[in-house]
Structure formats: C-alpha cells, structure tokens
Design an enzyme around this catalytic site. Structure first.
Site, short mmCIF file in Angstrom:
data_model
loop_
_atom_site.label_atom_id
_atom_site.label_comp_id
_atom_site.label_asym_id
_atom_site.label_seq_id
_atom_site.Cartn_x
_atom_site.Cartn_y
_atom_site.Cartn_z
N ASP A 1 0.94 -1.26 -0.09
CA ASP A 1 0.09 -0.07 -0.15
C ASP A 1 0.78 1.16 -0.02
O ASP A 1 1.99 1.08 0.17
CB ASP A 1 -0.93 -0.24 1.33
CG ASP A 1 -1.75 1.19 1.35
OD1 ASP A 1 -2.53 1.38 0.15
OD2 ASP A 1 -1.92 1.71 2.48
N SER A 2 0.22 2.35 -0.03
CA SER A 2 1.21 3.57 -0.41
C SER A 2 1.52 3.89 1.12
O SER A 2 2.21 4.81 1.39
CB SER A 2 0.31 4.70 -0.61
OG SER A 2 -0.86 4.96 0.22
N CYS B 1 -10.95 3.06 -0.34
CA CYS B 1 -9.54 3.37 0.27
C CYS B 1 -9.17 2.65 1.46
O CYS B 1 -10.02 2.49 2.42
CB CYS B 1 -9.22 4.88 0.51
SG CYS B 1 -7.83 5.13 0.86
N GLU C 1 -3.24 9.47 8.18
CA GLU C 1 -1.80 9.20 8.41
C GLU C 1 -0.99 9.91 9.36
O GLU C 1 -0.23 9.47 10.31
CB GLU C 1 -0.94 9.37 7.10
CG GLU C 1 -1.29 8.27 5.99
CD GLU C 1 -0.34 7.30 6.15
OE1 GLU C 1 0.83 7.36 6.41
OE2 GLU C 1 -0.81 6.14 5.50
N HIS D 1 -7.52 3.09 3.85
CA HIS D 1 -7.18 3.69 5.02
C HIS D 1 -8.53 3.97 5.61
O HIS D 1 -8.47 4.33 6.89
CB HIS D 1 -6.55 5.28 4.79
CG HIS D 1 -5.23 5.34 4.52
ND1 HIS D 1 -4.55 4.62 3.17
CD2 HIS D 1 -4.21 6.00 5.12
CE1 HIS D 1 -3.21 4.84 3.21
NE2 HIS D 1 -3.00 5.48 4.38
N CYS E 1 -4.41 -1.45 -1.86
CA CYS E 1 -4.44 -0.15 -2.05
C CYS E 1 -5.55 -0.06 -3.16
O CYS E 1 -5.04 -0.65 -4.54
CB CYS E 1 -3.15 0.52 -2.49
SG CYS E 1 -3.00 2.10 -2.99
N1 DGL Z 1 -4.65 3.24 0.95
C1 DGL Z 1 -4.82 3.75 -0.51
C2 DGL Z 1 -6.07 3.39 -1.09
O1 DGL Z 1 -6.74 2.36 -0.85
C3 DGL Z 1 -4.20 4.86 -0.81
C4 DGL Z 1 -4.30 6.14 0.04
C5 DGL Z 1 -3.22 7.17 -0.60
O2 DGL Z 1 -2.07 7.01 -0.71
O3 DGL Z 1 -3.69 8.32 -1.17
O4 DGL Z 1 -6.51 4.08 -2.24
#
Ligand code: DGL
Length: 279
Positions: free
Chosen positions: A10-11, A186, A153, A188, A73
């Site tokens: 993931d990012s 997402c 984050e 997150h 992600c």
């Molecule tokens: N967690 C990531 C997603 O599912 C991306 C978050 C990001 O880096 O913008 O899209």
C-alpha cells in the site's frame, strides 16, 4: 501446499486494514508487507507516477519470493492491476477493487450505493465501471475525499476535525443521492469506520479490506497454494519509519494479542534505488 509468504503493499499504513482479517481467516499464512510511507499519499498523484512506484514495489516483492501479490491499495488497484499482471505474469496478483465490486453487484440490487475514495480511484471509475458491467441495474454514486488520508496518516481520527471533514465531503453526497450503502474505497478508511457509523447510523458500510480475504482464500485453494506449518515470519517494511507512523501502528493493532501486533523494519528506498541505477 505453498509456505512462501503473501506480499501485500500500500502507499502507507492503509493496507494493514487487510492484515487482521487475513490473520483471522487464514492464520497459517505469512506476510511480507510494504508500506510506501516515504511517498504517501498516492491518491492525488499522476497515474504515471503511481505506476512507476507500484512497479518498483512489486518487483521488490517478487524478489522476496512471495507466492502472491495483494494490492492492498484501491488507488493502485484502480490504475495498475493490468500493468502489474502483464509485467509479472507468473505470480497471482489480487487487486482490492474486483472482489468488493462483485459483492456490490451481488448484494446491493435495491440500494443506492456510494463509493468514497481518493481522487485517482474516483476519477478512474474503476468501482462503478466494474459494478455496472456485472449488474447494470445498480444505482451507484462516487465522491473523492482527498483530505481523509493525510488526516489518518497524521493520527487525527478520534476528534472533531475528522468528524467535520467527513461531514464536509459526505453530508450532501449522502442526502442528495439518498445513499444507503457506502463502500470504503480506500484501505485507509476502515480506520474512520467508527466515525462514519456514528455520524450516519443508518448507513450500511461495506469494507473491501475484509471482503478481499475471501478472494485470497479462493485463489490459494484453487491453486493448491495454502500454507501449512510455515516457518516463515511476518515481515513489515516501511519506506519511512516516522514516530507518527509507529504510533499509528500501535493504534491499529491495540486490540490484538501481543503476537498479532506488527513491528516494522525500515526500508532504505534511496539505497535500493541507487543499487538499481548502478547495476
Ligand atoms: N490506501 C490507499 C487506497 O486504498 C491510498 C491512500 C493514498 O495514498 O492516497 O487508495
């Protein structure tokens, strides 16, 4: 049987929301996780940039000899799944969007479905496109919520700033489109699921980070690649191990048993990239 670990990336820390459901459902499986915390967020970057970051990480995971790559992600899944499958044809690559889109197509026939995600995910229409292909009758609406990831984050979760930000993006969206089901598009966003539930108690919430685990199990079963008695250890890499990030990890895993908690190793991105340039 295949005891090699599964590679997740993931990012940043969002992909960790897939890890607890995986450990619960498939406790024999081992994991190598890569969170690209040095370059997060991906969700507002150019698709070409996301593609090059994803290629580097997938290449690293392949070199770690993982048996499968899970794109934990949505932003990368929305933009890079085909490219990664083309570049790494020998390894099963699972994106997070298709299993959730299938669930929506199968179970949300009479619903007004809202997808929330990053700018890139929403602009790609990956969710709506896939759902419509599977079931053209579903009512589906999408909205980008780009401020959620930086706040998460930063660990700004259980307070008014996050609640106001959720309302800022979602109040009119939910009301105007009569949304009754929302997809956390997402990885997150499961970290703010409780806030969304508190603000919109009547909304049904679908969480792709849990849904993907069934797809992982199905593929490993079909390919006879489930692990059994593996002596690999779970390894978690981050390209930037800030104090803030470590605090967030403790927060994500606070309800888990001691041996299910995650400890990260620093991954020196610059060194790795230089190695490649000098080759
Ligand atoms: N967690 C990531 C997603 O599912 C991306 C978050 C990001 O880096 O913008 O899209």
């Amino acid at each position: 049987m295949d005891n090699r670990p599964i590679g997740f990336f993931d990012s940043g820390l969002g992909g960790l929301t897939c890890i607890t459901p995986l450990m619960k459902k498939l406790p024999e499986e081992k994991i190598i996780y890569f969170g690209d915390t040095a370059r997060t967020p991906y969700g507002s970057k150019a698709v070409s940039t996301i593609k090059s970051f994803s290629m580097e990480i997938a290449d690293f995971l392949v070199k770690c000899n993982v048996k499968m790559i899970v794109i934990a992600c949505n932003t990368v899944s929305a933009t890079c799944v085909d490219l990664l499958r083309e570049k790494f044809p020998k390894i099963p690559i699972v994106g997070i969007i298709a299993p959730a889109a299938q669930e929506v197509a199968d179970t949300c026939q009479d619903s007004n479905v809202g997808i929330i995600g990053t700018k890139v995910t929403i602009a790609s229409h990956a969710y709506s496109g896939m759902v419509k292909e599977m079931n053209p009758d579903i009512n589906i609406h999408e909205i980008a919520c780009p401020a959620f990831v930086p706040l998460i984050e930063e660990g700004i979760i259980e307070n008014d700033i996050m609640d106001l930000t959720i309302k800022y993006y979602m109040d009119d969206f939910v009301k105007d489109n009569k949304i009754d089901t929302v997809i956390l598009g997402c990885t997150h966003y499961p970290l703010i699921k409780k806030n969304i539930e508190r603000i919109y108690p009547d909304l049904k919430i679908l969480n792709p980070s849990s849904i993907i685990v069934n797809r992982i199990e199905k593929i490993l079963t079909e390919k006879d690649m489930l692990a059994q008695g593996s002596d690999f250890r779970n390894v978690f890499y981050a390209s930037d191990l800030s104090e803030n990030f470590i605090n967030m990890i403790d927060h994500i895993f606070e309800d888990e048993e001691e041996d299910a908690k995650v400890k990260f190793l620093n991954f020196d991105l610059e060194k790795e990239l230089n190695k490649k340039i000098n080759k």
